[in-house]
Scaffold this motif. Structure first.
Motif, PDB file in Angstrom:
ATOM      1  N   THR A  65       0.879  -1.184   0.000  1.00 14.41           N
ATOM      2  CA  THR A  65       0.000   0.000   0.000  1.00 14.41           C
ATOM      3  C   THR A  65       0.908   1.222   0.000  1.00 14.41           C
ATOM      4  O   THR A  65       2.134   1.101   0.180  1.00 14.41           O
ATOM      5  N   PRO A  66       0.370   2.430  -0.189  1.00 16.31           N
ATOM      6  CA  PRO A  66       1.219   3.627  -0.133  1.00 16.31           C
ATOM      7  C   PRO A  66       1.972   3.790   1.185  1.00 16.31           C
ATOM      8  O   PRO A  66       2.992   4.484   1.223  1.00 16.31           O
ATOM      9  N   SER A  67       1.503   3.161   2.273  1.00 19.65           N
ATOM     10  CA  SER A  67       2.170   3.324   3.570  1.00 19.65           C
ATOM     11  C   SER A  67       2.845   2.048   4.085  1.00 19.65           C
ATOM     12  O   SER A  67       3.664   2.126   5.003  1.00 19.65           O
ATOM     13  N   ILE A  68       2.508   0.884   3.519  1.00 12.35           N
ATOM     14  CA  ILE A  68       3.044  -0.387   4.022  1.00 12.35           C
ATOM     15  C   ILE A  68       3.815  -1.107   2.905  1.00 12.35           C
ATOM     16  O   ILE A  68       3.310  -1.282   1.800  1.00 12.35           O
ATOM     17  N   SER A  69       5.048  -1.529   3.228  1.00 10.34           N
ATOM     18  CA  SER A  69       5.859  -2.352   2.320  1.00 10.34           C
ATOM     19  C   SER A  69       6.335  -3.589   3.065  1.00 10.34           C
ATOM     20  O   SER A  69       6.472  -3.581   4.296  1.00 10.34           O
ATOM     21  N   VAL A  70       6.613  -4.649   2.321  1.00 10.03           N
ATOM     22  CA  VAL A  70       7.061  -5.925   2.889  1.00 10.03           C
ATOM     23  C   VAL A  70       8.404  -6.288   2.264  1.00 10.03           C
ATOM     24  O   VAL A  70       8.573  -6.198   1.040  1.00 10.03           O
ATOM     25  N   GLN A  71       9.357  -6.695   3.116  1.00  9.60           N
ATOM     26  CA  GLN A  71      10.707  -7.026   2.663  1.00  9.60           C
ATOM     27  C   GLN A  71      11.040  -8.473   3.001  1.00  9.60           C
ATOM     28  O   GLN A  71      10.694  -8.981   4.072  1.00  9.60           O
ATOM     29  N   ILE A  72      11.757  -9.142   2.105  1.00 16.11           N
ATOM     30  CA  ILE A  72      12.272 -10.491   2.353  1.00 16.11           C
ATOM     31  C   ILE A  72      13.655 -10.577   1.725  1.00 16.11           C
ATOM     32  O   ILE A  72      13.891 -10.015   0.646  1.00 16.11           O
ATOM     33  N   GLY A  73      14.593 -11.222   2.412  1.00  8.84           N
ATOM     34  CA  GLY A  73      15.941 -11.273   1.867  1.00  8.84           C
ATOM     35  C   GLY A  73      16.827 -12.270   2.587  1.00  8.84           C
ATOM     36  O   GLY A  73      16.410 -12.957   3.528  1.00  8.84           O
ATOM     37  N   ARG A  74      18.062 -12.318   2.131  1.00  7.41           N
ATOM     38  CA  ARG A  74      19.054 -13.242   2.687  1.00  7.41           C
ATOM     39  C   ARG A  74      20.332 -12.474   2.989  1.00  7.41           C
ATOM     40  O   ARG A  74      20.743 -11.589   2.233  1.00  7.41           O
ATOM     41  N   VAL A  75      20.975 -12.827   4.101  1.00 10.47           N
ATOM     42  CA  VAL A  75      22.213 -12.175   4.509  1.00 10.47           C
ATOM     43  C   VAL A  75      23.275 -13.241   4.758  1.00 10.47           C
ATOM     44  O   VAL A  75      22.968 -14.346   5.242  1.00 10.47           O
ATOM     45  N   ALA A  76      24.526 -12.935   4.403  1.00 10.03           N
ATOM     46  CA  ALA A  76      25.622 -13.887   4.592  1.00 10.03           C
ATOM     47  C   ALA A  76      26.912 -13.128   4.838  1.00 10.03           C
ATOM     48  O   ALA A  76      27.143 -12.057   4.254  1.00 10.03           O
ATOM     49  N   ALA A  77      27.761 -13.666   5.721  1.00 10.94           N
ATOM     50  CA  ALA A  77      29.093 -13.116   5.961  1.00 10.94           C
ATOM     51  C   ALA A  77      30.029 -13.674   4.889  1.00 10.94           C
ATOM     52  O   ALA A  77      30.245 -14.882   4.818  1.00 10.94           O
ATOM     53  N   LEU A  78      30.562 -12.803   4.043  1.00 11.77           N
ATOM     54  CA  LEU A  78      31.405 -13.221   2.932  1.00 11.77           C
ATOM     55  C   LEU A  78      32.880 -13.255   3.280  1.00 11.77           C
ATOM     56  O   LEU A  78      33.675 -13.816   2.538  1.00 11.77           O
ATOM     57  N   GLY A  79      33.261 -12.654   4.397  1.00  6.16           N
ATOM     58  CA  GLY A  79      34.660 -12.638   4.785  1.00  6.16           C
ATOM     59  C   GLY A  79      34.823 -12.041   6.161  1.00  6.16           C
ATOM     60  O   GLY A  79      33.879 -11.521   6.749  1.00  6.16           O
ATOM     61  N   GLY A  80      36.047 -12.117   6.675  1.00  2.00           N
ATOM     62  CA  GLY A  80      36.293 -11.541   7.976  1.00  2.00           C
ATOM     63  C   GLY A  80      37.533 -12.105   8.622  1.00  2.00           C
ATOM     64  O   GLY A  80      38.221 -12.977   8.072  1.00  2.00           O
ATOM     65  N   VAL A  81      37.834 -11.608   9.801  1.00  2.00           N
ATOM     66  CA  VAL A  81      38.928 -12.088  10.639  1.00  2.00           C
ATOM     67  C   VAL A  81      38.384 -12.206  12.053  1.00  2.00           C
ATOM     68  O   VAL A  81      37.849 -11.237  12.602  1.00  2.00           O
ATOM     69  N   ASN A  82      38.477 -13.406  12.633  1.00  2.00           N
ATOM     70  CA  ASN A  82      37.897 -13.665  13.952  1.00  2.00           C
ATOM     71  C   ASN A  82      36.425 -13.272  13.991  1.00  2.00           C
ATOM     72  O   ASN A  82      35.971 -12.571  14.905  1.00  2.00           O
ATOM     73  N   ALA A  83      35.674 -13.711  12.989  1.00  2.00           N
ATOM     74  CA  ALA A  83      34.261 -13.357  12.865  1.00  2.00           C
ATOM     75  C   ALA A  83      33.481 -14.588  12.406  1.00  2.00           C
ATOM     76  O   ALA A  83      33.976 -15.381  11.610  1.00  2.00           O
ATOM     77  N   PRO A  84      32.249 -14.776  12.900  1.00  2.00           N
ATOM     78  CA  PRO A  84      31.458 -15.937  12.487  1.00  2.00           C
ATOM     79  C   PRO A  84      31.051 -15.855  11.025  1.00  2.00           C
ATOM     80  O   PRO A  84      30.781 -14.778  10.498  1.00  2.00           O
ATOM     81  N   ALA A  85      31.017 -17.009  10.368  1.00  3.69           N
ATOM     82  CA  ALA A  85      30.550 -17.104   8.979  1.00  3.69           C
ATOM     83  C   ALA A  85      29.031 -17.265   9.004  1.00  3.69           C
ATOM     84  O   ALA A  85      28.478 -18.304   8.640  1.00  3.69           O
ATOM     85  N   GLU A  86      28.368 -16.219   9.431  1.00  8.22           N
ATOM     86  CA  GLU A  86      26.930 -16.268   9.691  1.00  8.22           C
ATOM     87  C   GLU A  86      26.118 -16.168   8.406  1.00  8.22           C
ATOM     88  O   GLU A  86      26.483 -15.442   7.477  1.00  8.22           O
ATOM     89  N   GLN A  87      25.005 -16.892   8.365  1.00  7.24           N
ATOM     90  CA  GLN A  87      24.054 -16.809   7.271  1.00  7.24           C
ATOM     91  C   GLN A  87      22.657 -16.763   7.860  1.00  7.24           C
ATOM     92  O   GLN A  87      22.402 -17.347   8.920  1.00  7.24           O
ATOM     93  N   GLY A  88      21.752 -16.067   7.156  1.00 13.25           N
ATOM     94  CA  GLY A  88      20.410 -15.966   7.707  1.00 13.25           C
ATOM     95  C   GLY A  88      19.405 -15.438   6.717  1.00 13.25           C
ATOM     96  O   GLY A  88      19.725 -15.084   5.576  1.00 13.25           O
TER      97      GLY A  88
END
Length: 250
Positions: free
Chosen positions: A218-241
């Protein structure tokens, strides 16, 4: 206002050299509320609050092999206490700040933002926060464009955040959005953190990527869906969600 739910977990992590290593698995469910409210035409209030449930597999807080070797050398019976699981359920991050518009010229908008972040002692171990209050300051630049007749935008945020788990951090958040249809927005987002003087290594880094679609119901309501992933890092979890959200324009 954006109400977001994140369901994520990890079974591996990026080690001190940036390579993937196995770690005790965990899962988390997090609910976040983010709000922007215009106080004037050039000044905006920004706020955020969250709650989470974290469940981590049982793990030792020390090296069990070294403990057994020490017991053997001392002539003691070989014994290890049971590994303890990590659990948390309660409030997470709380933040509030102001955004000041510096420039609005043609296709460009430039702003400056400063906020204060805090959390309870129990919640901080699951957040990027060593000691509250935590300060976050950033410079933002937005640009609108057209690609093959489709409306789009670019958002760049360069920031500094104090008191992370591995020291002060530089932050770089990038967002690109494109509308293939009038009521559908496709967004690609990158979130990067660098702590050049981390306690355990010379540079603690984390880089996550998020791809999502936002549908204007609607003009005032939107819905979002998506995926997130850790692509790199140092001493960081390889999290996905997976994330889902409701946007409310008021």
């Amino acid at each position: 206002m954006i109400l977001t739910t994140l369901l994520a977990g990890a079974r591996k992590a990026y080690g001190p050299d940036g390579r993937i290593v196995a770690t005790p698995p965990y899962q988390k469910l997090e609910a976040r509320a983010y709000v922007e409210h215009g106080l004037t035409d050039w000044l905006t209030f920004v706020g955020e609050g969250s709650a989470m449930r974290f469940s981590g597999a049982a793990a030792w807080s020390y090296d069990p092999l070294e403990a057994l070797i020490a017991e053997a050398k001392a002539g003691l019976p070989l014994w290890l206490p049971p590994a303890t699981a990590t659990r948390y359920q309660g409030l997470g991050l709380g933040a509030a700040g102001l955004r000041l518009r510096l420039l609005d010229e043609g296709a460009y908008v430039v702003s400056a933002e400063a906020s204060v972040r805090t959390a309870s002692q129990a919640a901080r171990r699951f957040l990027d926060m060593r000691q509250p209050p935590q300060a976050d300051a950033r410079l933002l630049m937005g640009r609108k464009f057209e690609l093959f007749g489709l409306a789009g935008f670019l958002d760049t945020q360069l920031g500094f955040r104090s008191g992370g788990q591995n020291g002060n951090e530089f932050r770089l958040d990038l967002t690109a959005g494109l509308r293939p249809f009038e009521r559908l927005l496709i967004m690609g987002q990158s979130f990067s953190a660098i702590a050049p003087r981390g306690a355990r290594t010379g540079a603690i880094t984390e880089q996550k990527f998020q791809l999502s679609a936002v549908f204007e119901a609607t003009p005032s309501i939107s819905v979002q869906i998506g995926r997130v992933a850790a692509l790199g890092g140092v001493n960081a979890p390889a999290e996905q969600g997976i994330i889902s959200a409701i946007w409310w324009r008021y």
